[in-house]
Write an enzyme that holds these catalytic residues in place. Sequence first.
Site, mmCIF file in Angstrom:
data_model
loop_
_atom_site.group_PDB
_atom_site.id
_atom_site.type_symbol
_atom_site.label_atom_id
_atom_site.label_comp_id
_atom_site.label_asym_id
_atom_site.label_seq_id
_atom_site.Cartn_x
_atom_site.Cartn_y
_atom_site.Cartn_z
ATOM 1 N N ASP A 38 40.569 28.455 42.520
ATOM 2 C CA ASP A 38 39.441 29.316 42.148
ATOM 3 C C ASP A 38 38.143 28.703 42.667
ATOM 4 O OD1 ASP A 38 37.844 31.204 40.948
ATOM 5 O OD2 ASP A 38 38.705 30.985 38.952
ATOM 6 N N ASP A 39 37.516 29.355 43.643
ATOM 7 C CA ASP A 39 36.230 28.893 44.191
ATOM 8 C C ASP A 39 36.344 27.577 44.961
ATOM 9 O OD1 ASP A 39 35.235 31.111 42.920
ATOM 10 O OD2 ASP A 39 33.784 30.050 41.673
ATOM 11 N N CYS A 78 35.966 36.698 42.779
ATOM 12 C CA CYS A 78 37.254 36.544 42.096
ATOM 13 C C CYS A 78 38.031 37.838 41.849
ATOM 14 C CB CYS A 78 37.037 35.839 40.756
ATOM 15 S SG CYS A 78 36.219 34.236 40.863
ATOM 16 N N HIS A 139 41.597 38.053 34.874
ATOM 17 C CA HIS A 139 40.349 38.607 35.395
ATOM 18 C C HIS A 139 40.524 39.964 36.084
ATOM 19 C CE1 HIS A 139 36.193 37.648 37.415
ATOM 20 N NE2 HIS A 139 36.103 38.430 36.336
ATOM 21 N N ASP A 281 40.888 32.015 46.039
ATOM 22 C CA ASP A 281 40.559 33.435 45.862
ATOM 23 C C ASP A 281 39.328 33.857 46.654
ATOM 24 O OD1 ASP A 281 38.736 32.066 44.273
ATOM 25 O OD2 ASP A 281 38.960 33.373 42.530
ATOM 26 N N ASN A 282 38.481 32.896 47.034
ATOM 27 C CA ASN A 282 37.305 33.168 47.869
ATOM 28 C C ASN A 282 36.741 31.833 48.315
ATOM 29 O OD1 ASN A 282 36.333 34.214 44.735
ATOM 30 N ND2 ASN A 282 35.394 32.344 45.545
#
Length: 466
Positions: A38-39, A78, A139, A281-282
């Site tokens: 995540d990130d 996200c 999410h 995710d990004n």
Amino acid sequence: MRLPRLFMICILLMGIFPTVAQGQTKDQQPNIILIVADDLGFGDLSINGSKQIKTPYIDALAKNGIRFTEGYVSAPVCSPSRAGLLTGVNQVEFGHDNNLGGNQPGFDPEYNGMPVSQTTIADRLKSLGYATGIIGKWHLGKLPQFHPLKRGFDEFWGYTGGGHDYFEALPNGKGYKEPLESNFKTPQAITYLTDDKGDECIDFIKRHRDNPFFLYAAFNAPHTPMQATEADLELYKHIADKKRRTYAAMVHRLDVNVGRIMETLKKEKLDKQTLVVFISDNGGPVTTNASNNAPYRGQKGILLEGGIHVPFIMSYPGLLEKNQTYKNPVSALDLAPTFVALAGGSQTIEADTFSGENLIPFLQGSKNATPEREFKWRFTISAAIREGDWKLIRLPDRLPQLYHLPTDVTEENDLALERLDITKALLKKLGDWDVQLPHPVFLEGPMWRKRQVSLYDYDYIMKQPE
């Protein structure tokens, strides 16, 4: 028992396994583990050039499989990224092109999540006989109709929001302190959340080792809040910047738990018959968690390469050669059709459903990659298209930007006016696609639009910190 490796090799040589026959037996179906960071910044893995952060277990995963140097996600934040990832459909094609937050005036809160009309990877694999589980972050909607247990997952241990505190959950907590939930156990008290998720992933693998399983290991590291253990902070005490030090410690702990998952597969003798994918995710939000997306400009929230060009690794020793580097562009949207094909799903119906493509024939060399393959993005105020080596970005407050990526990885040399022919052609393709898309089913708050525009002008560091 599952198929021995020698027999699998024989099948490959006979040419009947590359696309996987529909209706194959459970012994032929690979286990599938999708690990999502995540990130995570592109440049924050040692295999991607990090000089500060050591990630030996993620590096080993790449050396045991394929590292995609041109891997993309379908959104720079996200929730929409995960909606595309878990459906194999570009999420803007079903109205999920904003990040998920509080409901905005004029919108029906009953639609504040990934539309229930969409079929997930878990839905598809469950129908093919897989046990399906998610550990960690959801999410994709907090209302009951959006819950992961109603979206194809048999088991859920985690939280439905967009992030969580790493040390504490409160019985009546809200937001990042919300209680953990599970449908198969009473969630234990948090020790350190990344380790707890690792524990649950290991337990899932052991409990389902005798039948095909799909595990969505949805880590929240290194997403905020910036929290690490004292032992991990000590490992990076040489990093002067406190936020960067904490970030490095969080990535380290993520790497350790990837290693724990891979070691469990080996101990359970499942490593040869398990497909493992690792992805973020990004891109990293460099302004909030001190991540680094080198050599790319940009960050989470925008469509420069730093927002959508992510670490992307696939390992499946029973089928794919080790230590490969794949240099053609691929998308997270390709994972769903790849998973379904390997599981024995229909090759004709699914091809009409997915936005992405089954990657296995490309990786095995039985199908040539399309050099001019198109990738399109839309996120709130921005849109982009990549076709071959060219990428165009469209924003509301300036002329379109055009970049030739092989010669300009940092996207600093705008060629839009010099190559008007390409600018016009790509702008037309992007516009034709855009006007056919449905309205968003929900919106994020308007304050984010101004922030997103400003991030295109931020002065990014595109080198590795020492």
